[in-house]
Design a protein around this motif. Structure first.
Motif, PDB file in Angstrom:
ATOM      1  N   ALA A   8       0.829  -1.200   0.000  1.00 24.71           N
ATOM      2  CA  ALA A   8       0.000   0.000   0.000  1.00 24.71           C
ATOM      3  C   ALA A   8       0.864   1.251   0.000  1.00 24.71           C
ATOM      4  CB  ALA A   8      -0.925  -0.004   1.211  1.00 24.71           C
ATOM      5  N   THR A   9       0.364   2.303  -0.622  1.00 22.31           N
ATOM      6  CA  THR A   9       1.045   3.596  -0.643  1.00 22.31           C
ATOM      7  C   THR A   9       0.142   4.645  -0.020  1.00 22.31           C
ATOM      8  OG1 THR A   9       0.159   4.209  -2.798  1.00 22.31           O
ATOM      9  CG2 THR A   9       2.235   2.953  -2.774  1.00 22.31           C
ATOM     10  N   LEU A  10       0.743   5.785   0.316  1.00 19.24           N
ATOM     11  CA  LEU A  10      -0.060   6.881   0.848  1.00 19.24           C
ATOM     12  C   LEU A  10      -1.106   7.322  -0.163  1.00 19.24           C
ATOM     13  CD1 LEU A  10       2.515   9.226   2.659  1.00 19.24           C
ATOM     14  CD2 LEU A  10       0.933   7.582   3.662  1.00 19.24           C
ATOM     15  N   ALA A  11      -0.753   7.285  -1.444  1.00 18.73           N
ATOM     16  CA  ALA A  11      -1.702   7.701  -2.485  1.00 18.73           C
ATOM     17  C   ALA A  11      -2.919   6.782  -2.505  1.00 18.73           C
ATOM     18  CB  ALA A  11      -1.014   7.704  -3.841  1.00 18.73           C
ATOM     19  N   MET A  12      -2.703   5.479  -2.357  1.00 19.34           N
ATOM     20  CA  MET A  12      -3.821   4.532  -2.351  1.00 19.34           C
ATOM     21  C   MET A  12      -4.751   4.791  -1.168  1.00 19.34           C
ATOM     22  SD  MET A  12      -1.623   1.115  -3.321  1.00 19.34           S
ATOM     23  CE  MET A  12      -2.937   0.012  -2.846  1.00 19.34           C
ATOM     24  N   VAL A  13      -4.166   5.022   0.018  1.00 18.99           N
ATOM     25  CA  VAL A  13      -4.988   5.284   1.203  1.00 18.99           C
ATOM     26  C   VAL A  13      -5.732   6.606   1.042  1.00 18.99           C
ATOM     27  CG1 VAL A  13      -4.942   5.675   3.697  1.00 18.99           C
ATOM     28  CG2 VAL A  13      -3.430   3.947   2.677  1.00 18.99           C
ATOM     29  N   ALA A  14      -5.036   7.621   0.518  1.00 17.31           N
ATOM     30  CA  ALA A  14      -5.669   8.926   0.324  1.00 17.31           C
ATOM     31  C   ALA A  14      -6.841   8.831  -0.634  1.00 17.31           C
ATOM     32  CB  ALA A  14      -4.631   9.928  -0.174  1.00 17.31           C
ATOM     33  N   ALA A  15      -6.668   8.063  -1.731  1.00 10.78           N
ATOM     34  CA  ALA A  15      -7.743   7.909  -2.711  1.00 10.78           C
ATOM     35  C   ALA A  15      -8.945   7.216  -2.089  1.00 10.78           C
ATOM     36  CB  ALA A  15      -7.228   7.124  -3.921  1.00 10.78           C
ATOM     37  N   SER A  16      -8.691   6.192  -1.271  1.00  7.17           N
ATOM     38  CA  SER A  16      -9.797   5.472  -0.633  1.00  7.17           C
ATOM     39  C   SER A  16     -10.559   6.360   0.340  1.00  7.17           C
ATOM     40  CB  SER A  16      -9.251   4.247   0.117  1.00  7.17           C
ATOM     41  OG  SER A  16      -8.641   3.345  -0.771  1.00  7.17           O
ATOM     42  N   ALA A  17      -9.837   7.262   1.019  1.00  5.01           N
ATOM     43  CA  ALA A  17     -10.463   8.126   2.012  1.00  5.01           C
ATOM     44  C   ALA A  17     -11.058   9.385   1.395  1.00  5.01           C
ATOM     45  CB  ALA A  17      -9.446   8.506   3.077  1.00  5.01           C
ATOM     46  N   GLY A  18     -10.671   9.685   0.147  1.00  7.29           N
ATOM     47  CA  GLY A  18     -11.145  10.909  -0.485  1.00  7.29           C
ATOM     48  C   GLY A  18     -10.501  12.140   0.102  1.00  7.29           C
ATOM     49  N   VAL A  19      -9.249  12.009   0.554  1.00  6.72           N
ATOM     50  CA  VAL A  19      -8.528  13.146   1.120  1.00  6.72           C
ATOM     51  C   VAL A  19      -7.185  13.262   0.411  1.00  6.72           C
ATOM     52  CG1 VAL A  19      -9.631  12.899   3.372  1.00  6.72           C
ATOM     53  CG2 VAL A  19      -7.456  11.744   2.940  1.00  6.72           C
ATOM     54  N   SER A  20      -6.428  14.285   0.756  1.00  3.18           N
ATOM     55  CA  SER A  20      -5.119  14.479   0.139  1.00  3.18           C
ATOM     56  C   SER A  20      -4.067  13.586   0.798  1.00  3.18           C
ATOM     57  CB  SER A  20      -4.689  15.939   0.264  1.00  3.18           C
ATOM     58  OG  SER A  20      -4.441  16.259   1.621  1.00  3.18           O
ATOM     59  N   ILE A  21      -2.963  13.378   0.064  1.00  6.77           N
ATOM     60  CA  ILE A  21      -1.845  12.620   0.624  1.00  6.77           C
ATOM     61  C   ILE A  21      -1.306  13.343   1.858  1.00  6.77           C
ATOM     62  CG2 ILE A  21       0.524  11.849   0.182  1.00  6.77           C
ATOM     63  CD1 ILE A  21      -0.251  11.398  -2.722  1.00  6.77           C
ATOM     64  N   ALA A  22      -1.306  14.666   1.822  1.00  3.55           N
ATOM     65  CA  ALA A  22      -0.814  15.442   2.959  1.00  3.55           C
ATOM     66  C   ALA A  22      -1.627  15.153   4.221  1.00  3.55           C
ATOM     67  CB  ALA A  22      -0.853  16.932   2.638  1.00  3.55           C
ATOM     68  N   THR A  23      -2.954  14.982   4.054  1.00  4.59           N
ATOM     69  CA  THR A  23      -3.799  14.685   5.206  1.00  4.59           C
ATOM     70  C   THR A  23      -3.457  13.320   5.798  1.00  4.59           C
ATOM     71  OG1 THR A  23      -5.610  16.045   4.360  1.00  4.59           O
ATOM     72  CG2 THR A  23      -6.181  14.358   5.983  1.00  4.59           C
ATOM     73  N   VAL A  24      -3.244  12.340   4.919  1.00  3.82           N
ATOM     74  CA  VAL A  24      -2.859  11.003   5.402  1.00  3.82           C
ATOM     75  C   VAL A  24      -1.530  11.086   6.136  1.00  3.82           C
ATOM     76  CG1 VAL A  24      -2.290   8.638   4.743  1.00  3.82           C
ATOM     77  CG2 VAL A  24      -4.127   9.867   3.560  1.00  3.82           C
ATOM     78  N   SER A  25      -0.606  11.864   5.596  1.00  3.98           N
ATOM     79  CA  SER A  25       0.701  12.027   6.233  1.00  3.98           C
ATOM     80  C   SER A  25       0.560  12.661   7.614  1.00  3.98           C
ATOM     81  CB  SER A  25       1.606  12.878   5.351  1.00  3.98           C
ATOM     82  OG  SER A  25       2.870  13.049   5.942  1.00  3.98           O
ATOM     83  N   LYS A  26      -0.332  13.639   7.739  1.00  2.66           N
ATOM     84  CA  LYS A  26      -0.561  14.273   9.035  1.00  2.66           C
ATOM     85  C   LYS A  26      -1.076  13.262  10.058  1.00  2.66           C
ATOM     86  CE  LYS A  26      -1.582  18.951   7.310  1.00  2.66           C
ATOM     87  NZ  LYS A  26      -2.632  19.988   7.190  1.00  2.66           N
ATOM     88  N   VAL A  27      -1.975  12.390   9.638  1.00 11.58           N
ATOM     89  CA  VAL A  27      -2.496  11.362  10.542  1.00 11.58           C
ATOM     90  C   VAL A  27      -1.376  10.428  10.981  1.00 11.58           C
ATOM     91  CG1 VAL A  27      -4.054   9.385  10.736  1.00 11.58           C
ATOM     92  CG2 VAL A  27      -4.835  11.481   9.607  1.00 11.58           C
ATOM     93  N   LEU A  28      -0.550  10.007  10.029  1.00 13.10           N
ATOM     94  CA  LEU A  28       0.556   9.108  10.346  1.00 13.10           C
ATOM     95  C   LEU A  28       1.534   9.729  11.332  1.00 13.10           C
ATOM     96  CD1 LEU A  28       1.399   7.526   6.874  1.00 13.10           C
ATOM     97  CD2 LEU A  28       0.791   6.276   8.941  1.00 13.10           C
TER      98      LEU A  28
END
Length: 354
Positions: A8-28
């Protein structure tokens, strides 16, 4: 959603959540500027995708020094400070960075484990921690090696690597020392009943008492926490028994200091009326009045062994044993003396209690 067949990549998770990669990175990275609803959704999708942060990057030709997380469940005390000192020294010798933290979010096991990996940790060392099956599984999913020092529970998962000392032998030696001084009414005031180290110390105590033909009356064995205040309350309870002990073996030095205070409050003199033995041989043992007889654990060496083991596991090496025990040693100081004679304040009934 089934787990992705490829990494899995950050882009895949971001796409599934409908948010930006930056948002996923902030959560991580544990940033606070993400709404609770979005954070919960992203964490859930990270779990479903089984996301694992990529390996640390290298600077030029030299690898970034390994970073080991040393984690506690509570604030530093005399015992954990000694272990951390040994871990830091071993880290310096191995050119590894040691980060010390207090666990705050391990109830969200997946996010906790991913956060450690995202922060660049190569392994985790947990000191006197109570680990759940969910936390162990989360660490396994992100492939983060774990070394536990004196676990407070006994995880059923096979292969958990741990470091401790010869707790049974220490408990045996402490109790035999008191028996040799003529004590027969010896109590044990320990830590959590489920703690592996506490169980071993208690078994050593019972083995010595049984071998000497000394009985263990009801109330003479008490479980609590490895804390000073548990020594104060536990000692007071022992002194309220119909037959007051003439000696107390405790599960750690902090408990022993609490018993010292409880004895002072009752007008019992140590060691004339009451003998006390601790466990650990932290710096406070020498500072006590009188200086504390105790069982020495090689705490700094335990921290060093844990770091060296963690680094081997992080490098993909096999370890010779999943459990390492280092030798204990009885250190006799001024808190123990021959059992008081019959009729003295420290011998018989509740004499000396107020």
């Amino acid at each position: 959603m089934p787990a992705s067949p490829r990494r899995a990549t950050l882009a895949m998770v971001a796409a599934s959540a409908g948010v930006s990669i930056a948002t996923v990175s902030k959560v991580l990275n544990g940033r606070g500027d993400v709404s609770p609803v979005t954070r919960s959704l992203v964490e859930s999708l990270l779990e479903q995708h089984r996301y694992v942060a990529p390996p640390q990057r290298r600077r030029g030709d030299a690898a970034v020094p390994a970073t080991i997380e040393v984690e506690l469940d509570a604030d530093l005390n005399a015992y954990s400070t000694e272990i951390v000192q040994g871990a830091v020294q071993a880290g310096a010798e191995a050119d590894a960075a040691i980060v010390v933290s207090i666990r705050t979010n391990a109830d969200r096991a997946g996010a906790w484990a991913r956060g450690l990996v995202t922060a660049g940790r190569r392994a985790l060392i947990a000191i006197t921690s109570e680990l759940t099956a969910g936390q162990l599984a989360a660490l396994s999913r992100v492939r983060l090696p774990l070394v536990v020092i004196d676990p407070l529970n006994l995880p059923q998962t096979r292969g958990v690597t741990s470091v401790g000392s010869t707790n049974f032998a220490g408990g045996l030696a402490a109790t035999q020392h008191l028996l040799t001084l003529g004590h027969r009414r010896i109590a044990y005031l320990g830590g959590p009943a489920t703690a592996a180290c506490n169980q071993a110390r208690l078994h050593g105590y019972r083995a010595a008492m049984e071998a000497a033909g000394a009985s263990v009356p009801p109330g003479y064995v008490r479980a609590g926490h490895f804390r000073y205040r548990d020594g104060v309350t536990g000692g007071a309870a022992l002194f309220d028994l119909p037959e007051v002990p003439t000696a107390v073996f405790t599960g750690c030095d902090d408990i022993a200091l609490g018993v010292l205070e409880a004895a002072r409050a009752r007008g019992l003199r140590v060691p004339e009326d009451l003998s006390i033995v601790g466990f650990d041989d932290t710096q406070v043992a020498c500072m006590a009045s009188p200086p504390l007889t105790t069982v020495r654990q090689p705490l700094r060496e335990m921290g060093g062994v844990a770091v060296r083991t963690a680094l081997r596991l992080a490098a993909g090496e096999r370890v010779d044993s999943h459990h390492v025990e280092l030798a204990t040693e009885l250190v006799v100081r001024g808190s123990t003396a021959p059992a008081p004679p019959e009729g003295s304040p420290g011998h018989g009934g509740t004499a000396g209690a107020r």
